[in-house]
Design a protein around this motif. Structure first.
Motif, PDB file in Angstrom:
ATOM      1  N   MET A  33       0.858  -1.188   0.000  1.00  0.00           N
ATOM      2  CA  MET A  33       0.000   0.000   0.000  1.00  0.00           C
ATOM      3  C   MET A  33       0.891   1.233   0.000  1.00  0.00           C
ATOM      4  O   MET A  33       1.649   1.467   0.939  1.00  0.00           O
ATOM      5  N   ASN A  34       0.846   2.019  -1.048  1.00  0.00           N
ATOM      6  CA  ASN A  34       1.758   3.143  -1.215  1.00  0.00           C
ATOM      7  C   ASN A  34       1.200   4.379  -0.524  1.00  0.00           C
ATOM      8  O   ASN A  34       0.653   5.268  -1.149  1.00  0.00           O
ATOM      9  N   CYS A  35       1.343   4.433   0.817  1.00  0.00           N
ATOM     10  CA  CYS A  35       0.832   5.569   1.581  1.00  0.00           C
ATOM     11  C   CYS A  35       1.949   6.242   2.349  1.00  0.00           C
ATOM     12  O   CYS A  35       1.725   6.830   3.403  1.00  0.00           O
ATOM     13  N   ILE A  36       3.201   6.108   1.846  1.00  0.00           N
ATOM     14  CA  ILE A  36       4.347   6.702   2.517  1.00  0.00           C
ATOM     15  C   ILE A  36       5.002   7.697   1.562  1.00  0.00           C
ATOM     16  O   ILE A  36       5.225   7.416   0.395  1.00  0.00           O
ATOM     17  N   GLU A  37       5.287   8.881   2.073  1.00  0.00           N
ATOM     18  CA  GLU A  37       6.013   9.864   1.280  1.00  0.00           C
ATOM     19  C   GLU A  37       7.146  10.435   2.115  1.00  0.00           C
ATOM     20  O   GLU A  37       7.141  10.353   3.349  1.00  0.00           O
ATOM     21  N   LEU A  83      -7.714  -8.669  10.689  1.00  0.00           N
ATOM     22  CA  LEU A  83      -7.111  -8.465   9.374  1.00  0.00           C
ATOM     23  C   LEU A  83      -5.594  -8.503   9.411  1.00  0.00           C
ATOM     24  O   LEU A  83      -4.961  -8.904   8.417  1.00  0.00           O
ATOM     25  N   ARG A  84      -4.990  -8.121  10.506  1.00  0.00           N
ATOM     26  CA  ARG A  84      -3.524  -8.157  10.564  1.00  0.00           C
ATOM     27  C   ARG A  84      -2.997  -9.593  10.490  1.00  0.00           C
ATOM     28  O   ARG A  84      -1.833  -9.812  10.141  1.00  0.00           O
ATOM     29  N   VAL A  85      -3.863 -10.565  10.774  1.00  0.00           N
ATOM     30  CA  VAL A  85      -3.478 -11.969  10.685  1.00  0.00           C
ATOM     31  C   VAL A  85      -3.689 -12.523   9.273  1.00  0.00           C
ATOM     32  O   VAL A  85      -2.897 -13.326   8.797  1.00  0.00           O
ATOM     33  N   VAL A  86      -4.759 -12.066   8.595  1.00  0.00           N
ATOM     34  CA  VAL A  86      -5.151 -12.708   7.324  1.00  0.00           C
ATOM     35  C   VAL A  86      -4.819 -11.886   6.087  1.00  0.00           C
ATOM     36  O   VAL A  86      -4.999 -12.385   4.968  1.00  0.00           O
ATOM     37  N   ALA A  87      -4.340 -10.663   6.245  1.00  0.00           N
ATOM     38  CA  ALA A  87      -4.025  -9.837   5.075  1.00  0.00           C
ATOM     39  C   ALA A  87      -2.648  -9.206   5.251  1.00  0.00           C
ATOM     40  O   ALA A  87      -2.368  -8.621   6.298  1.00  0.00           O
ATOM     41  N   PRO A  88      -1.795  -9.281   4.234  1.00  0.00           N
ATOM     42  CA  PRO A  88      -0.476  -8.652   4.331  1.00  0.00           C
ATOM     43  C   PRO A  88      -0.576  -7.147   4.108  1.00  0.00           C
ATOM     44  O   PRO A  88      -1.556  -6.659   3.526  1.00  0.00           O
ATOM     45  N   PRO A  89       0.409  -6.370   4.535  1.00  0.00           N
ATOM     46  CA  PRO A  89       0.444  -4.949   4.183  1.00  0.00           C
ATOM     47  C   PRO A  89       0.390  -4.787   2.665  1.00  0.00           C
ATOM     48  O   PRO A  89       1.129  -5.444   1.931  1.00  0.00           O
TER      49      PRO A  89
END
Length: 274
Positions: free
Chosen positions: A1-5, A209-215
């Protein structure tokens, strides 16, 4: 997820971007909400593109007695649907719900990656009916997650204090955290919007979701409701696509995700202003 600048050499989070379903699947946006039938919506998703389908469908387990449901025309209480609308307060009978959610699970299995997960909220009265129906989709039953609401509900005797998530996995499931148990104590959040009566706390969903979905992975909810699953997806750094048949509910959910996106970006804005 590209949410870093980068801001003056420091990494800061930017607001998750709203876009179309195609944008989110391609990684050009972080979230989208659309209106439509849950089954039709899931059929439109490309095969093998989703990491987790996590949903809170109608429970249909207690608002009306089963005998009263059987007397209704079709699956609906005629007087109730006029007053409250589709799917509100247990309008469907158990047989109708089982058929419908099996159809949802079949489409979810197609959209999931081989490593993916499917989670379905319900209550203890519906476990025996739903578990085999959902497993017949080809997904494998893996666990029962317990939401301890910390205070008992209304009624007499042993008053209900929990709801559950039926957790299924696809062919070769991957887990992205190993420090969560299957019981989560989170207090119920009273609804803020009139269009949805039973919202789920995002802090609860985030632990799932932190268990079943990757960043950067993709989470899908075909019953978007109050938007709690979408809010939680953004919090754990996943992309999100939600759907609901009710236009008003969709708009409420968009408001919740827009507010969450702004809140996630607030620290970055404060850094830029100093």
């Amino acid at each position: 997820m590209n949410c870093i600048e980068e801001v003056n050499g420091t990494a800061s989070r930017i607001a998750p971007r709203e876009g179309s379903i195609a944008d989110v699947i391609a990684g050009r946006a972080e979230w989208a909400i659309t209106s439509g039938d849950a089954v039709d919506f899931l059929e439109l998703l490309p095969p093998g593109c989703v990491d987790a389908v996590w949903c809170d469908p109608p429970y249909c387990s207690g608002g009306f007695l089963e005998t009263a449901k059987r007397r209704a025309r079709g699956m609906l209480q005629a007087a109730t649907i006029k007053r409250l609308g589709w799917f509100v307060n247990d309008n469907m009978g158990t047989t109708g719900l089982v058929w419908f959610l099996r159809a949802v699970a079949m489409r979810a299995a197609r959209a999931l990656r081989p490593s993916g997960h499917f989670g379905c909220f319900t209550d203890h009265r519906m476990i025996d009916a739903l578990k085999p129906a959902l497993e017949s989709s080809g997904l494998r039953y893996a666990n029962l997650l317990i939401w301890d609401k910390l205070t008992p509900g209304l009624g007499k005797g042993f008053r209900a204090q929990h709801e559950v998530v039926l957790h299924f996995v696809n062919r070769s499931p991957e887990y992205h955290a190993s420090d969560e148990g299957n019981i989560h104590g989170v207090r119920r959040v009273p609804p803020k919007k009139k269009n949805h009566q039973t919202p789920k706390p995002p802090e609860l969903i985030a632990r799932h979701l932190r268990v079943v979905a990757p960043p950067g992975g993709l989470v899908v909810d075909p019953f978007v409701g109050g938007g709690g699953i979408g809010v939680a997806a953004l919090r754990v750094g996943a992309r999100f696509i939600g759907c609901d048949v009710d236009l008003g509910i969709c708009e409420d959910a968009r408001g919740a995700l827009r507010a969450e996106a702004a809140a996630l970006a607030a620290p970055a804005r404060r850094e830029r202003s100093t």
